[in-house]
Motif scaffolding. Sequence first.
Motif, PDB file in Angstrom:
ATOM      1  N   THR A 173      12.997  37.136   3.922  1.00  0.00           N
ATOM      2  CA  THR A 173      13.215  38.000   5.073  1.00  0.00           C
ATOM      3  C   THR A 173      12.293  37.568   6.211  1.00  0.00           C
ATOM      4  OG1 THR A 173      11.531  39.626   4.427  1.00  0.00           O
ATOM      5  CG2 THR A 173      13.754  39.909   3.511  1.00  0.00           C
ATOM      6  N   LYS A 174      12.469  38.187   7.373  1.00  0.00           N
ATOM      7  CA  LYS A 174      11.609  37.846   8.508  1.00  0.00           C
ATOM      8  C   LYS A 174      10.153  38.231   8.250  1.00  0.00           C
ATOM      9  CE  LYS A 174      12.611  42.173  10.946  1.00  0.00           C
ATOM     10  NZ  LYS A 174      13.123  42.769  12.204  1.00  0.00           N
TER      11      LYS A 174
ATOM     12  N   SER B 208      12.828  36.417  19.462  1.00  0.00           N
ATOM     13  CA  SER B 208      14.227  36.075  19.727  1.00  0.00           C
ATOM     14  C   SER B 208      14.371  34.571  19.612  1.00  0.00           C
ATOM     15  CB  SER B 208      14.630  36.541  21.126  1.00  0.00           C
ATOM     16  OG  SER B 208      15.957  36.143  21.395  1.00  0.00           O
TER      17      SER B 208
ATOM     18  N   LYS C  75      20.901  32.001  19.769  1.00  0.00           N
ATOM     19  CA  LYS C  75      22.088  32.044  18.927  1.00  0.00           C
ATOM     20  C   LYS C  75      22.115  30.907  17.921  1.00  0.00           C
ATOM     21  CE  LYS C  75      24.952  34.409  22.346  1.00  0.00           C
ATOM     22  NZ  LYS C  75      26.197  34.376  23.123  1.00  0.00           N
TER      23      LYS C  75
ATOM     24  N   GLU D 149      20.711  28.078  15.114  1.00  0.00           N
ATOM     25  CA  GLU D 149      19.719  28.036  14.051  1.00  0.00           C
ATOM     26  C   GLU D 149      18.600  27.071  14.433  1.00  0.00           C
ATOM     27  OE1 GLU D 149      21.877  26.842  10.685  1.00  0.00           O
ATOM     28  OE2 GLU D 149      22.874  28.776  10.383  1.00  0.00           O
TER      29      GLU D 149
ATOM     30  N   GLN E 255      19.688  33.659  12.690  1.00  0.00           N
ATOM     31  CA  GLN E 255      19.705  34.515  13.872  1.00  0.00           C
ATOM     32  C   GLN E 255      19.009  35.849  13.658  1.00  0.00           C
ATOM     33  OE1 GLN E 255      23.619  34.898  15.513  1.00  0.00           O
ATOM     34  NE2 GLN E 255      24.052  32.711  15.424  1.00  0.00           N
ATOM     35  N   ASP E 256      19.018  36.368  12.430  1.00  0.00           N
ATOM     36  CA  ASP E 256      18.360  37.651  12.160  1.00  0.00           C
ATOM     37  C   ASP E 256      16.895  37.492  11.804  1.00  0.00           C
ATOM     38  OD1 ASP E 256      18.639  36.451   9.733  1.00  0.00           O
ATOM     39  OD2 ASP E 256      19.469  38.189   8.691  1.00  0.00           O
TER      40      ASP E 256
ATOM     41  N   SER F 204      15.549  35.922   9.452  1.00  0.00           N
ATOM     42  CA  SER F 204      15.322  35.498   8.074  1.00  0.00           C
ATOM     43  C   SER F 204      15.360  33.972   8.041  1.00  0.00           C
ATOM     44  CB  SER F 204      16.376  36.081   7.139  1.00  0.00           C
ATOM     45  OG  SER F 204      17.664  35.615   7.485  1.00  0.00           O
TER      46      SER F 204
END
Length: 593
Positions: free
Chosen positions: A270-271, A321, A324, A326, A348-349, A351
């Motif tokens: 995860t991030k 951010s 868009k 990768e 993008q999220d 992760s």
Amino acid sequence: MKQSTSRKHFLTFSGKLFLSVTSLFLTFIICFIAYQYQREKAYKVELLNMQLQDYNSRLYERLSMHPDLNKTANEYIRSHTLTNLRLTLIDLQGNVIYDSYKAHKHPLENHLNRKEVQKALEHEQGYDVRRTSETTGVSYFYSATRYGDYIVRSALPYNVSLINNLKADPHFIWFTGITSILLLIIFYKFTKKLGTSISQLREFAMRADRNKPIEMDMQFAFPHNELGEISQHIIQIYKRLHETKEALYIEREKLITHLQISHEGLGIFTKDKKEILVNNLFTQYSNLISDSNLETTEEVFAINELKDITGFINKHQEQRSIGKSEKRMSININKNGRTFVIECIIFQDASFEISINDVTQEEEQVRLKRQLTQNIAHELKTPVSSIQGYLETIVNNENIAPEKMNVFLERCYAQSNRLSRLLRDISVLTRMDEAANMIDMERVDISVLVASIVNEVSLELEEKHITVVNSLKKSIQLKGSYSLIYSIFRNLMDNAIAYAGTNIQININCFREDEHFYYFSFSDTGGGVSPEHLSRLFERFYRVDKGRSRKLGGTGLGLAIVKNAVIIHGGNISAKNNQGGGLEFIFTLSKEK
């Protein structure tokens, strides 16, 4: 659990709704009836007061015409139709001028504090519904009127007749009660229909919560109204979501299976750098790169060799951010005789995925296949040539001394034993390569097995002053081949005893456990090996010191047997030099094979 659920839902939704609205409705009806009752009673009281006020007015007219108060008042009482009517005349100071029930023995007390008198003085008229007379001891309804210099007060005894006359009319109570019952019956039928719909939705929700499919035999009948339409739409949406979930679950299982059998180490996080999915090779390669064994996957971000990857991840987390597209980064690491290609992809999220690929493995396999035939021929040739040479010497020398002949025969016997061990190890490797699926599996207790091996080699350990620290906890059990697992720990033990040296320590530890694997460490405090040999230790017939290995009777296949046995049990094995000195083998064994 079922009992608590039944208690919790003792009343249905329709029952609760009906009781709630009924309670409010009945409260309103009771308040309305009480209000109406009091209002009608007050109306009758006012009506009686007006009647008595009329009597007072007529008495005053007579008194105005006839100045004799006693005579005029007595005649008025006798001529009036009301029975038990009591009349009293009071001056403005509260003194009683005349009273029809006056006992002439004692004067009456001042009436200025009487409620109806006070109201008459203030508003010209007043009444008191029920008060016991101090003169007669009877309760009266008093009505007083002020006329000029005195007050005319009339009173009727508060008896059964008067009480009944002042009661409210009960007909409106019956009418209200019957109307309320009819309304409650209508509302009950309405809430019952509504409750049926809610109960159907509740049944559907419970089945959905338990992940039970909505089958054809489970029919949900909803009314033909807005609630029924909404309920049908909810069920259709659930069915589509359930089908989508099943499809996603199948694809997820495919992905997990693919990752577990993948030939590269893969970790998805995860991030916040929390593990989502990590395969076995990722853990294995991370421990090879790290200078210390990792107890949790998240510790990979503390590895010094991966600081560029960690910095790359932190940089994009600070930016918050990443756009868009990768983001990728790739680095090469050389550690413990191996070359790893490490690639990080940030999605993008926020992760990210880290892959670790051992690029030396394919090259090693090609080289091993190319040298395998040569190594077998060479290893077989050495003992055969020795045996042949000694036998030729004996045959060609008829006068050879018996003592020398015995020496040659003993050497021939030793070489034949070595040849036998060599053929046995080759046979074991061949059997593992060609018939791995036919090996019998059983429940094996690793702790008991290792303790047995330590006991078997105790004499050799004493001779070389070697201490074994067995840190395995009790009852480490897995399903596998007892003989192959025995060969793993026995060959590692024999290898350490033979080549690590004297006055050393051997450490055996299971440093980690997850749902599928045990993670083992087998290390010694000896001299270790040069980094260029680490990647080739598990090759068949490979020796770090060829002369010393043959002198000690090794076949060069022990660690190859160990590697194949580990692979058969769903694991991987690697070797590295410890910082404090010595060689460490890190390997995994699957709990169920």
